[in-house]
Write a protein that holds these residues in place. Structure first.
Motif, PDB file in Angstrom:
ATOM      1  N   PRO A 233     -16.761   4.957  44.360  1.00  0.00           N
ATOM      2  CA  PRO A 233     -17.885   5.526  43.596  1.00  0.00           C
ATOM      3  C   PRO A 233     -18.520   4.478  42.691  1.00  0.00           C
ATOM      4  N   GLN A 234     -19.857   4.461  42.639  1.00  0.00           N
ATOM      5  CA  GLN A 234     -20.592   3.512  41.818  1.00  0.00           C
ATOM      6  C   GLN A 234     -21.810   4.200  41.240  1.00  0.00           C
ATOM      7  N   ASP A 235     -22.517   3.471  40.387  1.00  0.00           N
ATOM      8  CA  ASP A 235     -23.694   4.014  39.731  1.00  0.00           C
ATOM      9  C   ASP A 235     -24.761   4.328  40.760  1.00  0.00           C
ATOM     10  N   ALA A 236     -25.352   5.515  40.654  1.00  0.00           N
ATOM     11  CA  ALA A 236     -26.342   5.933  41.645  1.00  0.00           C
ATOM     12  C   ALA A 236     -27.614   5.116  41.565  1.00  0.00           C
ATOM     13  N   LEU A 237     -27.904   4.490  40.425  1.00  0.00           N
ATOM     14  CA  LEU A 237     -29.145   3.730  40.249  1.00  0.00           C
ATOM     15  C   LEU A 237     -28.883   2.238  40.166  1.00  0.00           C
ATOM     16  N   GLU A 238     -27.717   1.778  40.643  1.00  0.00           N
ATOM     17  CA  GLU A 238     -27.436   0.349  40.646  1.00  0.00           C
ATOM     18  C   GLU A 238     -28.312  -0.339  41.698  1.00  0.00           C
ATOM     19  N   GLY A 239     -29.143  -1.263  41.265  1.00  0.00           N
ATOM     20  CA  GLY A 239     -30.052  -1.958  42.172  1.00  0.00           C
ATOM     21  C   GLY A 239     -31.300  -1.177  42.511  1.00  0.00           C
ATOM     22  N   VAL A 240     -31.498   0.012  41.932  1.00  0.00           N
ATOM     23  CA  VAL A 240     -32.684   0.844  42.185  1.00  0.00           C
ATOM     24  C   VAL A 240     -33.537   0.823  40.918  1.00  0.00           C
ATOM     25  N   VAL A 241     -34.790   0.405  41.051  1.00  0.00           N
ATOM     26  CA  VAL A 241     -35.708   0.306  39.918  1.00  0.00           C
ATOM     27  C   VAL A 241     -36.751   1.408  40.053  1.00  0.00           C
ATOM     28  N   LEU A 242     -36.761   2.317  39.079  1.00  0.00           N
ATOM     29  CA  LEU A 242     -37.693   3.449  39.087  1.00  0.00           C
ATOM     30  C   LEU A 242     -38.311   3.581  37.702  1.00  0.00           C
ATOM     31  N   SER A 243     -39.332   4.418  37.615  1.00  0.00           N
ATOM     32  CA  SER A 243     -39.936   4.697  36.316  1.00  0.00           C
ATOM     33  C   SER A 243     -38.956   5.498  35.454  1.00  0.00           C
ATOM     34  N   PRO A 244     -39.090   5.442  34.121  1.00  0.00           N
ATOM     35  CA  PRO A 244     -38.119   6.146  33.265  1.00  0.00           C
ATOM     36  C   PRO A 244     -38.033   7.647  33.551  1.00  0.00           C
ATOM     37  N   THR A 245     -39.181   8.293  33.795  1.00  0.00           N
ATOM     38  CA  THR A 245     -39.150   9.739  34.068  1.00  0.00           C
ATOM     39  C   THR A 245     -38.427  10.035  35.373  1.00  0.00           C
ATOM     40  N   LEU A 246     -38.790   9.293  36.429  1.00  0.00           N
ATOM     41  CA  LEU A 246     -38.143   9.500  37.719  1.00  0.00           C
ATOM     42  C   LEU A 246     -36.677   9.099  37.671  1.00  0.00           C
ATOM     43  N   GLU A 247     -36.347   8.054  36.935  1.00  0.00           N
ATOM     44  CA  GLU A 247     -34.956   7.624  36.823  1.00  0.00           C
ATOM     45  C   GLU A 247     -34.109   8.703  36.154  1.00  0.00           C
ATOM     46  N   GLU A 248     -34.638   9.325  35.113  1.00  0.00           N
ATOM     47  CA  GLU A 248     -33.897  10.394  34.445  1.00  0.00           C
ATOM     48  C   GLU A 248     -33.683  11.580  35.376  1.00  0.00           C
ATOM     49  N   ARG A 249     -34.698  11.888  36.175  1.00  0.00           N
ATOM     50  CA  ARG A 249     -34.580  13.042  37.065  1.00  0.00           C
ATOM     51  C   ARG A 249     -33.565  12.797  38.177  1.00  0.00           C
ATOM     52  N   VAL A 250     -33.638  11.626  38.813  1.00  0.00           N
ATOM     53  CA  VAL A 250     -32.708  11.356  39.919  1.00  0.00           C
ATOM     54  C   VAL A 250     -31.292  11.155  39.394  1.00  0.00           C
ATOM     55  N   ARG A 251     -31.155  10.687  38.160  1.00  0.00           N
ATOM     56  CA  ARG A 251     -29.807  10.573  37.602  1.00  0.00           C
ATOM     57  C   ARG A 251     -29.194  11.955  37.391  1.00  0.00           C
ATOM     58  N   THR A 281     -34.638   5.574  50.860  1.00  0.00           N
ATOM     59  CA  THR A 281     -33.393   5.363  51.620  1.00  0.00           C
ATOM     60  C   THR A 281     -32.319   4.742  50.749  1.00  0.00           C
ATOM     61  N   LEU A 282     -32.708   3.763  49.926  1.00  0.00           N
ATOM     62  CA  LEU A 282     -31.729   3.108  49.054  1.00  0.00           C
ATOM     63  C   LEU A 282     -31.103   4.093  48.078  1.00  0.00           C
ATOM     64  N   PHE A 283     -31.917   4.981  47.506  1.00  0.00           N
ATOM     65  CA  PHE A 283     -31.358   5.964  46.562  1.00  0.00           C
ATOM     66  C   PHE A 283     -30.457   6.954  47.283  1.00  0.00           C
ATOM     67  N   ALA A 284     -30.789   7.324  48.528  1.00  0.00           N
ATOM     68  CA  ALA A 284     -29.934   8.257  49.264  1.00  0.00           C
ATOM     69  C   ALA A 284     -28.539   7.664  49.473  1.00  0.00           C
ATOM     70  N   LYS A 285     -28.470   6.367  49.833  1.00  0.00           N
ATOM     71  CA  LYS A 285     -27.166   5.720  50.004  1.00  0.00           C
ATOM     72  C   LYS A 285     -26.406   5.659  48.675  1.00  0.00           C
ATOM     73  N   LYS A 286     -27.126   5.270  47.614  1.00  0.00           N
ATOM     74  CA  LYS A 286     -26.476   5.165  46.315  1.00  0.00           C
ATOM     75  C   LYS A 286     -25.999   6.537  45.823  1.00  0.00           C
ATOM     76  N   LEU A 287     -26.776   7.588  46.140  1.00  0.00           N
ATOM     77  CA  LEU A 287     -26.385   8.941  45.735  1.00  0.00           C
ATOM     78  C   LEU A 287     -25.091   9.348  46.418  1.00  0.00           C
ATOM     79  N   ALA A 288     -24.962   9.047  47.719  1.00  0.00           N
ATOM     80  CA  ALA A 288     -23.733   9.389  48.438  1.00  0.00           C
ATOM     81  C   ALA A 288     -22.532   8.620  47.884  1.00  0.00           C
ATOM     82  N   MET A 289     -22.709   7.323  47.607  1.00  0.00           N
ATOM     83  CA  MET A 289     -21.600   6.527  47.083  1.00  0.00           C
ATOM     84  C   MET A 289     -21.228   6.955  45.672  1.00  0.00           C
ATOM     85  N   HIS A 290     -22.223   7.316  44.880  1.00  0.00           N
ATOM     86  CA  HIS A 290     -21.944   7.744  43.506  1.00  0.00           C
ATOM     87  C   HIS A 290     -21.137   9.042  43.472  1.00  0.00           C
TER      88      HIS A 290
END
Length: 517
Positions: A233-251, A281-290
């Motif tokens: 398990p790792q951070d879902a947003l590691e290596g993913v750069v998003l806007s602050p609003t979108l980052e808060e929502r996907v987190r 696609t990158l966030f989907a992979k990170k979401l599964a690993m997280h």
């Protein structure tokens, strides 16, 4: 008294004269000292000029000696190279001469042996023919006797076998049991193969997965083992750069998904839409690993070419997903390629049946798999697909701050790390890296994260293609200019295509319906 006064005046004048004479002597001494000082200064300057000239002559002589020595060394090196070349040429000539002589001797030896063999064969031709004739007769006699003996033995054995009814019964029963065993083993093997394929084998529609498969374990056991050990398990947003609003929502989505898996709850289905290259696609992979789940990636363009086999393949995907012990995140990229509206005539019957199978398997939320759809045109989805979606997330193009973070991220990954690692042929010139990244972020307005990552790869390739392997500021600017021009060209193509579609789609209203041409 007048005489005395005159004498005193005369004496005062004499003293004044003597004083003037003494003053003249002092002035003369001072002038002589000044002349002597000037003479000493001039002699000092002459000595310095002479010393400088001598030093210049000495340096010129030393440089001339160095040039002569260098010319002499080059001449010696040239002579040595010529000597080595001559020796190499002589050695090659000697080897070629030896090989030629050896070849001639070999040809002479082969010719002599062939002549001797031919002469011996001509002299012994009668004897050889007689030997061949005798061997053929002996072989024929042996074969005939073997056939007679085998026929007699098999005939006696078959006659004895038919005369013994117990042996016939036992033989028939044994053959029957053997046939039943072979048929049962074949069917059991087929059933076991289908079970293993459904449980452990990767379906044909799945392009990429982090789940353990038997085929990959057999082909690459070390790679699969290392992959399983690194899959933590790792951070879902590691290596993913998003806007602050979108980052808060996907987190929040990532945290909810992880807690859902830990509590064995029902997963929510997600739709991610936006321009290409924005990190879906990158966030989907990170979401599964997280969340500690396995992920599987399939693309919608692979479904339509399967035709009638699409329904079976779709059921295999969901059967395979339901057997995951860790939970499976099924990511469908380009989902609009087969999840279109069923009312249109553009969709084929096979694709409509596959879509119905997909809707049947996703009708209820599951605690085994989570569905994540990605599309650039979500308006083409069938309404039943929209009913399956629980969360809709818009991945827009990065803003100024996100672009600067992306530029710095890929600059560190593709330029700074290889340049400071020392294991690659890459160096970096001296300039203000932070300022340059800020300038690039301003110039890359409208570009996606994938285009910025390709820009980082272009910088790395520019350094590798240079003669000295040094990446300069001018090379970076040149690659940025090319990327900006290509992006503008792509945007012109896209706008031209949209205008052509708008011209081709003319709407005519009617009393009862709207016809689109």
């Amino acid at each position: 008294m007048q005489e005395q006064t005159t004498q005193m005046e005369h004496q005062s004048k004499m003293k004044e004269y003597e004083a003037a004479v003494e003053q003249l002597k002092g002035d003369q001494i001072r002038i002589q000292a000044e002349e002597r000082r000037k003479t000493l200064n001039e002699e000092t300057k002459q000595h310095q000029a002479r010393a400088q000239y001598q030093d210049k002559l000495a340096r010129q002589r030393y440089e001339d000696q160095l040039r002569q020595q260098q010319a002499l060394n080059e001449e010696n090196l040239r002579k040595q190279e010529e000597s080595v070349q001559k020796q190499e040429a002589m050695r090659k000539a000697t080897i070629e001469h030896e090989m030629e002589l050896r070849h001639k001797n070999e040809l002479l030896r082969v010719e002599a042996e062939s002549k001797a063999r031919a002469r011996v064969e001509r002299e012994n031709a009668d004897i050889i023919r007689e030997q061949i004739r005798l061997k053929a007769a002996e072989h024929r006699q042996t074969v005939l006797e073997s056939i007679k003996t085998a026929g007699a033995v098999f005939g006696e054995g078959f006659r004895a076998f038919l005369s013994d009814w117990d042996k016939v019964t036992a033989t028939v029963a044994g053959l029957t049991l053997l046939a039943v065993g072979v048929y049962s083993a074949r069917n059991a093997t087929a059933v076991a193969g289908r079970y293993i394929e459904a449980r452990l084998g990767k379906p044909s529609l799945v392009r990429e997965t982090s789940r353990f498969t038997v085929g990959e374990a057999v082909k690459h056991p070390i790679k699969v083992t290392a992959k399983r050990l690194k899959n933590k398990p790792q951070d879902a947003l590691e290596g993913v750069v998003l806007s602050p609003t979108l980052e808060e929502r996907v987190r929040d989505i990532a945290i909810a998904t992880r807690n859902t898996r830990q509590n064995n709850g029902l997963y929510r289905n997600i739709l991610m839409y936006g321009p290409p290259g924005t990190g879906k696609t990158l966030f989907a992979k990170k979401l599964a690993m997280h969340s500690g789940m396995d992920y599987a990636i399939m693309t919608g363009g692979d479904v339509a070419p399967m035709g009638r086999d699409g329904v079976t393949a779709m059921h295999k995907v969901f059967d395979w997903a339901s057997t995951s012990r860790r939970g499976l995140l099924l990511f469908v990229d380009e989902a609009d390629a087969f999840l279109r509206k069923r009312a249109t005539e553009k969709i084929s019957e096979d694709l409509r049946a596959t879509l119905n199978a997909f809707l049947y398997r996703t009708g209820e939320q599951s605690n085994k798999f989570m569905l994540v759809l990605a599309s650039n045109q979500p308006e083409q989805f069938d309404w039943a697909i929209n009913d399956r979606i629980d969360e809709i997330v818009n991945f827009a193009l990065p803003g100024p701050e996100e672009r600067e973070r992306l530029v710095r991220l890929y600059f560190d990954r593709y330029v700074l790390e290889p340049a400071t690692g020392g294991r690659q042929r890459m160096k970096l010139a001296q300039f203000d890296y932070g300022k340059k990244c800020s300038e690039i972020a301003k110039r890359t307005k409208g570009m996606s994260g994938r285009e910025i990552s390709k820009l980082g790869v272009a910088w790395q390739a520019a350094a590798y293609s240079s003669e000295d392997g040094v990446l300069t500021e001018a090379m970076i600017d040149a690659r940025v200019d090319d990327a900006v021009k290509q992006h503008l060209q792509k945007m012109d193509w896209l706008h031209g295509e949209e205008e052509a579609q708008a011209k081709a789609c003319t709407v005519f209203p009617s009393d009862s319906s709207v016809f689109r041409i």
